[in-house]
Design a protein around this motif. Structure first.
Motif, PDB file in Angstrom:
ATOM      1  N   UNK A 103       7.986  -7.285  -0.596  1.00  0.00           N
ATOM      2  CA  UNK A 103       7.888  -6.676  -1.921  1.00  0.00           C
ATOM      3  C   UNK A 103       6.699  -7.223  -2.710  1.00  0.00           C
ATOM      4  N   UNK A 104       6.512  -8.536  -2.660  1.00  0.00           N
ATOM      5  CA  UNK A 104       5.399  -9.132  -3.402  1.00  0.00           C
ATOM      6  C   UNK A 104       4.065  -8.689  -2.826  1.00  0.00           C
ATOM      7  N   UNK A 105       3.993  -8.559  -1.499  1.00  0.00           N
ATOM      8  CA  UNK A 105       2.755  -8.102  -0.879  1.00  0.00           C
ATOM      9  C   UNK A 105       2.412  -6.680  -1.283  1.00  0.00           C
ATOM     10  N   UNK A 106       3.404  -5.792  -1.295  1.00  0.00           N
ATOM     11  CA  UNK A 106       3.160  -4.405  -1.682  1.00  0.00           C
ATOM     12  C   UNK A 106       2.726  -4.314  -3.141  1.00  0.00           C
ATOM     13  N   UNK A 107       3.343  -5.143  -3.997  1.00  0.00           N
ATOM     14  CA  UNK A 107       2.962  -5.138  -5.409  1.00  0.00           C
ATOM     15  C   UNK A 107       1.549  -5.670  -5.603  1.00  0.00           C
ATOM     16  N   UNK A 108       1.196  -6.705  -4.824  1.00  0.00           N
ATOM     17  CA  UNK A 108      -0.157  -7.250  -4.929  1.00  0.00           C
ATOM     18  C   UNK A 108      -1.183  -6.237  -4.442  1.00  0.00           C
ATOM     19  N   UNK A 109      -0.869  -5.517  -3.372  1.00  0.00           N
ATOM     20  CA  UNK A 109      -1.788  -4.500  -2.867  1.00  0.00           C
ATOM     21  C   UNK A 109      -1.975  -3.386  -3.896  1.00  0.00           C
ATOM     22  N   UNK A 110      -0.885  -2.965  -4.517  1.00  0.00           N
ATOM     23  CA  UNK A 110      -0.975  -1.923  -5.550  1.00  0.00           C
ATOM     24  C   UNK A 110      -1.799  -2.413  -6.729  1.00  0.00           C
ATOM     25  N   UNK A 111      -1.584  -3.663  -7.131  1.00  0.00           N
ATOM     26  CA  UNK A 111      -2.344  -4.231  -8.236  1.00  0.00           C
ATOM     27  C   UNK A 111      -3.828  -4.327  -7.878  1.00  0.00           C
ATOM     28  N   UNK A 112      -4.114  -4.711  -6.633  1.00  0.00           N
ATOM     29  CA  UNK A 112      -5.505  -4.850  -6.203  1.00  0.00           C
ATOM     30  C   UNK A 112      -6.247  -3.524  -6.260  1.00  0.00           C
ATOM     31  N   UNK A 113      -5.562  -2.436  -5.961  1.00  0.00           N
ATOM     32  CA  UNK A 113      -6.219  -1.117  -6.032  1.00  0.00           C
ATOM     33  C   UNK A 113      -6.644  -0.795  -7.455  1.00  0.00           C
ATOM     34  N   UNK A 114      -5.898  -1.311  -8.428  1.00  0.00           N
ATOM     35  CA  UNK A 114      -6.255  -1.082  -9.829  1.00  0.00           C
ATOM     36  C   UNK A 114      -7.322  -2.056 -10.304  1.00  0.00           C
ATOM     37  N   UNK A 115      -7.191  -3.327  -9.897  1.00  0.00           N
ATOM     38  CA  UNK A 115      -8.128  -4.347 -10.353  1.00  0.00           C
ATOM     39  C   UNK A 115      -9.495  -4.234  -9.683  1.00  0.00           C
ATOM     40  N   UNK A 116      -9.493  -3.830  -8.407  1.00  0.00           N
ATOM     41  CA  UNK A 116     -10.730  -3.793  -7.630  1.00  0.00           C
ATOM     42  C   UNK A 116     -10.943  -2.393  -7.042  1.00  0.00           C
ATOM     43  N   UNK A 117     -11.250  -1.407  -7.850  1.00  0.00           N
ATOM     44  CA  UNK A 117     -11.417  -0.036  -7.332  1.00  0.00           C
ATOM     45  C   UNK A 117     -12.563   0.096  -6.343  1.00  0.00           C
ATOM     46  N   UNK A 118     -13.461  -0.871  -6.331  1.00  0.00           N
ATOM     47  CA  UNK A 118     -14.587  -0.857  -5.412  1.00  0.00           C
ATOM     48  C   UNK A 118     -14.236  -1.431  -4.037  1.00  0.00           C
TER      49      UNK A 118
END
Length: 232
Positions: A103-118
């Protein structure tokens, strides 16, 4: 994307922030069961427990897994990336620990897509869609760090630091210790993080393993406690 060294450092520091909204605050990673049974009641006992976790599990499993993630990305090998991810997932014997890492990994991946769109997520997406990766927190931490151009040693020790910090923050809610005492404990454990990783940093990721048997048993018992403050 080429980053200024100062910006790279700040992006990395943000990733290590305990306030990152990925659910870590809800998990004690087995510590609550220890405190419930009275096995950990003092700062000295907590220190002994965390040192044991670094030696028996965190460094040899998570540390080598991150090294494997780096190698898989360098080879652009989605199957290998998924393999290391699944091996970490499988070696977390307690159900709650497997689920929390997922769960934490999926949330971090989702957050990363927002924080690092590049950022390039093609390889991790392929690992999930074609090879059944679980996207555990260890895998995603390593994947993001590689994209942020963080050196392997810093990526591993940073991940280990977040794990130590998570244990200590959980202990603040479970034990009669103060903030200053907690920070002093983290400071003492920094040398352990470095020395433990230095011992095995040249090992093959294929050798990743964990032998924290007692912690796994207590983590399994957590879900049957009569009252629980944490999800794991």
């Amino acid at each position: 994307m080429m980053m200024h060294s100062g910006t790279k450092l700040l992006r990395y520091v943000q990733l290590l922030d305990s306030a990152l909204p990925i659910g870590g605050f809800s998990h004690s990673f087995g510590l609550e069961a220890y405190t419930h049974d009275g096995r950990i009641q003092t700062t000295a006992q907590l220190e002994h427990f965390i040192r044991g976790q670094l030696h028996s599990s965190l460094v040899r499993l998570d540390g080598l897994a991150i090294k494997g993630v780096y190698q898989a990305i360098e080879q652009q090998n989605a199957a290998l990336l998924a393999l290391y991810d699944k091996r970490v997932h499988a070696q977390r014997t307690p159900r709650e620990l497997r689920e929390s890492g997922h769960k934490m990994g999926k949330r971090l991946l989702k957050l990363a897509r927002s924080l690092y769109p590049w950022m390039d997520f093609v390889l991790i997406d392929e690992a999930v869609q074609e090879h059944g990766a679980f996207c555990g927190i260890t895998t995603i931490h390593g994947y993001i760090n590689y994209q942020l151009e963080i050196e392997l040693d810093e990526a591993v020790t940073g991940h280990l630091y977040t794990s130590v910090n998570a244990y200590v923050n959980s202990a603040l809610r479970l034990l009669p210790i103060g903030q200053t005492e907690a920070q002093m404990l983290i400071q003492k454990l920094l040398n352990d993080i470095d020395s433990e990783w230095s011992q095995i940093r040249d090992d093959d990721p294929e050798d990743m393993h964990s032998f924290g048997i007692a912690q796994e048993i207590y983590a399994m018992r957590h879900e049957s406690l009569p009252a629980r403050l944490f999800m794991s």
